[in-house]
Design an enzyme around this catalytic site. Sequence first.
Site, PDB file in Angstrom:
ATOM      1  N   GLY A 263      -7.888  -0.877  -0.627  1.00  9.41           N
ATOM      2  CA  GLY A 263      -7.745   0.063  -1.732  1.00  9.41           C
ATOM      3  C   GLY A 263      -7.509   1.425  -1.118  1.00  9.41           C
ATOM      4  CG  HIS A 264      -4.954   2.027   1.507  1.00 15.52           C
ATOM      5  ND1 HIS A 264      -4.010   1.654   2.416  1.00 15.52           N
ATOM      6  CD2 HIS A 264      -6.100   1.411   1.903  1.00 15.52           C
ATOM      7  CE1 HIS A 264      -4.545   0.834   3.310  1.00 15.52           C
ATOM      8  NE2 HIS A 264      -5.820   0.663   3.013  1.00 15.52           N
TER       9      HIS A 264
ATOM     10  CG  ASP B 248     -13.201   1.800   1.827  1.00 16.82           C
ATOM     11  OD1 ASP B 248     -12.060   1.448   1.489  1.00 16.82           O
ATOM     12  OD2 ASP B 248     -14.232   1.135   1.580  1.00 16.82           O
TER      13      ASP B 248
ATOM     14  N   GLY C 268     -10.012   6.859   4.557  1.00 19.43           N
ATOM     15  CA  GLY C 268      -9.065   7.836   3.988  1.00 19.43           C
ATOM     16  C   GLY C 268      -7.661   7.618   4.551  1.00 19.43           C
ATOM     17  CE  LYS C 269      -7.512   1.828   6.035  1.00 22.15           C
ATOM     18  NZ  LYS C 269      -8.955   1.961   5.719  1.00 22.15           N
TER      19      LYS C 269
ATOM     20  CD  GLN D 127      -8.407  -4.970   5.214  1.00 20.84           C
ATOM     21  OE1 GLN D 127      -7.536  -5.431   5.921  1.00 20.84           O
ATOM     22  NE2 GLN D 127      -8.225  -4.765   3.931  1.00 20.84           N
TER      23      GLN D 127
END
Length: 424
Positions: free
Chosen positions: A40-41, A13, A15-16, A224
Site C-alpha cells: 500500500g503506497h 511502509d 514512505g516508498k 515491502q
Amino acid sequence: MAVRIVIGAQWGDEGKGKVVDILSAESDYVVRYQGGANAGHTLKFDDTTIVLHLIPSGMFNGDSNCVIGNGVVVDPISLVDEIEEVEKLNVNLKNRLYISSSAHLILSYHKVLDKLKEERRGSDAIGTTGRGIGPAYVSKVSRVGIRMSDLLNEELLKEKIEKNLLDINSALKSVYREEPLSSSTIMEELKPVIEKITPFICNTTKLLHDALQQGKSVLLEGAQGSLLDVDHGTYPYVTSSSPTAGGACTGSGIPPTAITHAMGITKAYCTRVGNGPFPTELHDENGELLRKNGQEFGATTGRPRRCGWLDLVALNYAIRLNGMNEMTLTKLDVLDSFEEIKVCTGYRLDGQLTDDFPLDSDQVQRVIPVYKSFEGWQKTTRDISSFADLPEKAREYILFLEEFTGVRFNIISTGPKRTETILR
Ligand code: GDP
Ligand code: IMO
Ligand code: MG
C-alpha cells in the site's frame, strides 16, 4: 543515465510511495519488481490522496512509463479496480502502463488458501495481508502458476485452472473441510477484467532493455521492506518475495551491472505490521505517541502498526544487504513533539554485545537493544524546505545517523505531501 532502486530499509511502509512519486518526475520508467497488492503506497499531492497497491507510484508526477514487472504477482481484479481509480483522476494509462506477460496471476484460490493457512497456523500466524501472496508465489515456484500471457488464450486458461483445481480442491476437502472451487466461477470473475487488462500486456523485459540501450532513466520501486525479504528477513515472519536489491534484477530483467544507485528508505523510527520479532518495539506511551503522530495504521489492511525507536543495527544490515549508497529519511516530523528520542546502536544477545543483525528469528526475538539518547527539538519541522533551516537538534540527529551508517541522507521528508520534502 540513472538506474535507481528504491528499497524499504525496514519492515515496509517507510514512505516508498511518496519518494517514488517525487523521483518519478525525473524518470523515464518506473518499475514495480516484486510483491503484489499486499503493498500500500500512499501518495499525497495537491488535494489528492491515493493508495496504490499494484500500479507503480510514477503515474502522477510527469509522464513516466510505468511497468508492472515479471516479479510481481498480480490480482487482476484488484488491478482493474486500481486502473479505474487512477483513470478517475484523469490520468490516461494508454501507452503509459505496461504489464509483463510473465507476471503471475493471483486467483481466488490463492486468496482462499492464504486465509485458511493463516487460520490453521493459530498462534504462529504470520499476520499476512490476506491478499494471496504466499500461495501465488508457491504456484510460481512449483511451476503451476498462471501468467499474464495465459489471459490471451481463454480456452487454455480454463484448462490450466481446471488442472490446478484438482490439487487445490482435494486439499480444500481433505485438509480444510471446505467446499471445492469451480473453474467456471473463476472464469466468470476473470472475463470482464481480461478485456480491460490485455491491452497493457507486453514483453516488458525487452521494453526495459531497449530503454537502457537508449540511455533512459529507470526507477525500480520496491514493495515491502528488506526485513520482510524471504531470504534475508526475519523468516518465517516475512513476505514471499525478494524486496532487496537482487529482487529488482530478477523481477524486472534489468541486469545488476546496469544499476547505478540503491536508495534506502527509512523512517526516523520503526514500524511493523503483522507478527514477528521487533527488537525496539515500544509498548508504552512513546509507542502510542508514534502511532498517533505518524498515523500508523496499515494502508492496505487498516491494522494498527506496531511502533518503536529507530534500530540502527537493523538499518546497517539493510544497507549492506542492498549496497544502499543513498538514503531517504521519512517522517522526521513525527518526532517533533518528543522530549527524548532514542536510537538503537547495538544489541545484547545472551549477555554478549553485538552489532550484527541475527539471521535466526528466535535470536532477534531475544536481543535487548542498547540505546543512545537524544534531546528532542520540540519544534515543528513541517514546511521547512532546507536542511540548514531544520532545528539544530534535528540536524544533529540526522548527522549522527549519517555517521553511524556511513551513507548520506539525500532526502528528508517532513510530512506526507509531495511538497513537504527537503532535497539536499
Ligand atoms: P510505503 O508502503 O512505503 O509507500 O508507505 P505507506 O504509504 O504504507 O506508509 C507511509 C505513510 O506515511 C503514508 O500514510 C504517507 O502518506 C505517510 N508519510 C510519508 N512520508 C511522511 C512524512 O515525512 N511525514 C508524515 N507525517 N507522514 C509521511
Ligand atoms: P508496503 O509495500 C508492511 C507484511 C504483512 C505480514 C507479512 C506477510 O506497503 O511497504 P503477505 O501478505 O505479504 O504474505 O504478509 O508481510 N507486509 C507488509 N507490511 N508493508 C507492506 O507493504 C507489507 N506487505 C506485506 O503484514 O507481516
Ligand atoms: Mg505501505
